[in-house]
Design a protein around this motif. Structure first.
Motif, PDB file in Angstrom:
ATOM      1  N   SER A 200      13.568 -41.156  22.330  1.00  0.00           N
ATOM      2  CA  SER A 200      13.152 -42.471  22.131  1.00  0.00           C
ATOM      3  C   SER A 200      11.359 -43.056  21.234  1.00  0.00           C
ATOM      4  O   SER A 200      11.563 -41.673  20.902  1.00  0.00           O
ATOM      5  N   PHE A 201      11.208 -43.644  20.341  1.00  0.00           N
ATOM      6  CA  PHE A 201       9.756 -44.382  19.925  1.00  0.00           C
ATOM      7  C   PHE A 201       9.162 -45.034  20.663  1.00  0.00           C
ATOM      8  O   PHE A 201       9.663 -45.713  21.284  1.00  0.00           O
ATOM      9  N   CYS A 202       7.873 -44.552  20.411  1.00  0.00           N
ATOM     10  CA  CYS A 202       6.743 -46.088  21.317  1.00  0.00           C
ATOM     11  C   CYS A 202       6.520 -46.183  19.441  1.00  0.00           C
ATOM     12  O   CYS A 202       5.727 -45.462  18.439  1.00  0.00           O
ATOM     13  N   TRP A 203       5.729 -47.509  19.730  1.00  0.00           N
ATOM     14  CA  TRP A 203       4.861 -47.955  18.727  1.00  0.00           C
ATOM     15  C   TRP A 203       3.215 -47.991  19.326  1.00  0.00           C
ATOM     16  O   TRP A 203       3.251 -48.229  20.324  1.00  0.00           O
ATOM     17  N   GLY A 204       2.094 -48.261  18.362  1.00  0.00           N
ATOM     18  CA  GLY A 204       0.911 -48.390  18.551  1.00  0.00           C
ATOM     19  C   GLY A 204       0.823 -49.166  17.236  1.00  0.00           C
ATOM     20  O   GLY A 204       0.548 -50.024  16.404  1.00  0.00           O
ATOM     21  N   GLU A 205      -1.011 -48.779  17.120  1.00  0.00           N
ATOM     22  CA  GLU A 205      -1.564 -49.689  15.334  1.00  0.00           C
ATOM     23  C   GLU A 205      -2.064 -47.942  15.338  1.00  0.00           C
ATOM     24  O   GLU A 205      -3.002 -47.168  15.953  1.00  0.00           O
ATOM     25  N   VAL A 214       3.776 -44.106  17.326  1.00  0.00           N
ATOM     26  CA  VAL A 214       2.694 -43.385  17.585  1.00  0.00           C
ATOM     27  C   VAL A 214       3.116 -42.522  18.104  1.00  0.00           C
ATOM     28  O   VAL A 214       2.464 -40.948  19.189  1.00  0.00           O
ATOM     29  N   ASN A 215       4.928 -42.292  18.779  1.00  0.00           N
ATOM     30  CA  ASN A 215       5.293 -40.799  19.458  1.00  0.00           C
ATOM     31  C   ASN A 215       6.540 -40.957  19.803  1.00  0.00           C
ATOM     32  O   ASN A 215       7.022 -42.256  19.951  1.00  0.00           O
ATOM     33  N   ILE A 216       6.941 -40.043  20.048  1.00  0.00           N
ATOM     34  CA  ILE A 216       8.067 -39.669  20.485  1.00  0.00           C
ATOM     35  C   ILE A 216       9.344 -38.685  22.151  1.00  0.00           C
ATOM     36  O   ILE A 216       8.253 -38.025  22.535  1.00  0.00           O
ATOM     37  N   ILE A 217       9.268 -39.669  22.544  1.00  0.00           N
ATOM     38  CA  ILE A 217       9.487 -39.868  24.410  1.00  0.00           C
ATOM     39  C   ILE A 217      11.125 -39.219  24.467  1.00  0.00           C
ATOM     40  O   ILE A 217      11.973 -39.755  24.216  1.00  0.00           O
ATOM     41  N   ASP A 218      11.456 -38.927  25.592  1.00  0.00           N
ATOM     42  CA  ASP A 218      12.318 -38.774  26.120  1.00  0.00           C
ATOM     43  C   ASP A 218      12.699 -40.256  25.914  1.00  0.00           C
ATOM     44  O   ASP A 218      12.498 -41.069  26.345  1.00  0.00           O
ATOM     45  N   GLU A 219      14.460 -40.057  26.138  1.00  0.00           N
ATOM     46  CA  GLU A 219      14.933 -40.590  26.081  1.00  0.00           C
ATOM     47  C   GLU A 219      14.938 -42.130  26.783  1.00  0.00           C
ATOM     48  O   GLU A 219      14.324 -43.014  27.294  1.00  0.00           O
TER      49      GLU A 219
END
Length: 243
Positions: A200-205, A214-219
């Motif tokens: 999954s994807f993570c968002w930031g600024e 800003v990141n790719i993490i386990d589902e």
């Protein structure tokens, strides 16, 4: 109480039919041809993993990939047979558990999430970026188990470095390097992907306070370090801060 237990048992059975442990990691059985680094959504289906590819990003940089060449066992061969059948393909070999020399498959995993994120945040992937903004449940395929012809598996075994390249429109290839030199390019579609793992994807600024990936993490993991699981949550937090 009995109904609840029966329902739980049914759910466990359904999940076990759709997943398999590959090298001690749970992966999903592929019901359709799937490629590494493609983006999509999982549509609900009790019997199969119905992953639909919805976006293929443009990669101007090569992406480092790790490899593991593994022998089949009963469990992984059963998963391969099931995936082949679901994809309308015929198994290209037989598995005999009593024989010492087992057929092999390759596990390919994206090793360079930083470059993937750089590419997705760039202007040439604006349409994919905008898609991810509006579809927070979209995932990216970061690991696959795939079967190739023996000759190709031998080539991969000998490679010192592997990279995912995007020289063709919306099509990824696997580049093999030895002594820092490219010596083989393999079309991923020439193999049969039988299991996969989602992230999954993570968002930031960024430093301009603009929302970015800003990141790719386990589902099933959670975003951390003030990162958010959706673009909308980043915007919401900005508005709350301004208020």
């Amino acid at each position: 109480m009995k109904k609840t237990l029966s329902l739980l048992l049914l759910l466990v059975m359904l999940v076990s039919c759709k997943t398999v442990y590959v090298n001690k990691q749970s992966q999903k059985i592929a019901s359709s041809p799937i490629e590494l680094a493609t983006i999509g959504i999982t549509k609900f289906n009790l019997q199969i993993n119905n992953f639909e590819v919805t976006a293929i990003s443009q990669l101007n940089q090569k992406i480092r990939v790790t490899k593991q060449v593994l022998p089949f066992n009963k469990t992984t061969f059963k998963a391969y047979s099931k995936a082949s059948k679901l994809q309308g393909k015929k198994s290209t070999f037989k598995y005999v558990d009593s024989l010492p020399n087992k057929p092999k498959y390759v596990v390919l995993k994206i090793a360079d999430n930083v470059t993937i994120l750089e590419e997705l945040n760039e202007e040439h992937n604006e349409s994919v970026f905008n898609y991810l903004k509006t579809v927070p449940k979209a995932n990216i395929i970061t690991t696959i188990s795939i079967v190739f012809d023996n000759n190709i598996i031998n080539e991969i075994s000998q490679a010192e470095e592997l990279y995912l390249s995007n020289e063709k429109y919306k099509k990824y290839d696997l580049e093999l390097y030895k002594n820092k030199k490219l010596y083989k390019t393999i079309e991923l579609t020439s193999g049969t992907t039988f299991t996969y793992k989602l992230s999954s994807f993570c968002w930031g600024e960024n430093n301009k306070h603009q929302p970015i990936l800003v990141n790719i993490i386990d589902e099933h993991s959670s975003c951390n370090n003030n990162a958010q699981s959706s673009y909308q949550q980043v915007i919401k937090n900005k508005e709350t801060f301004k208020f």
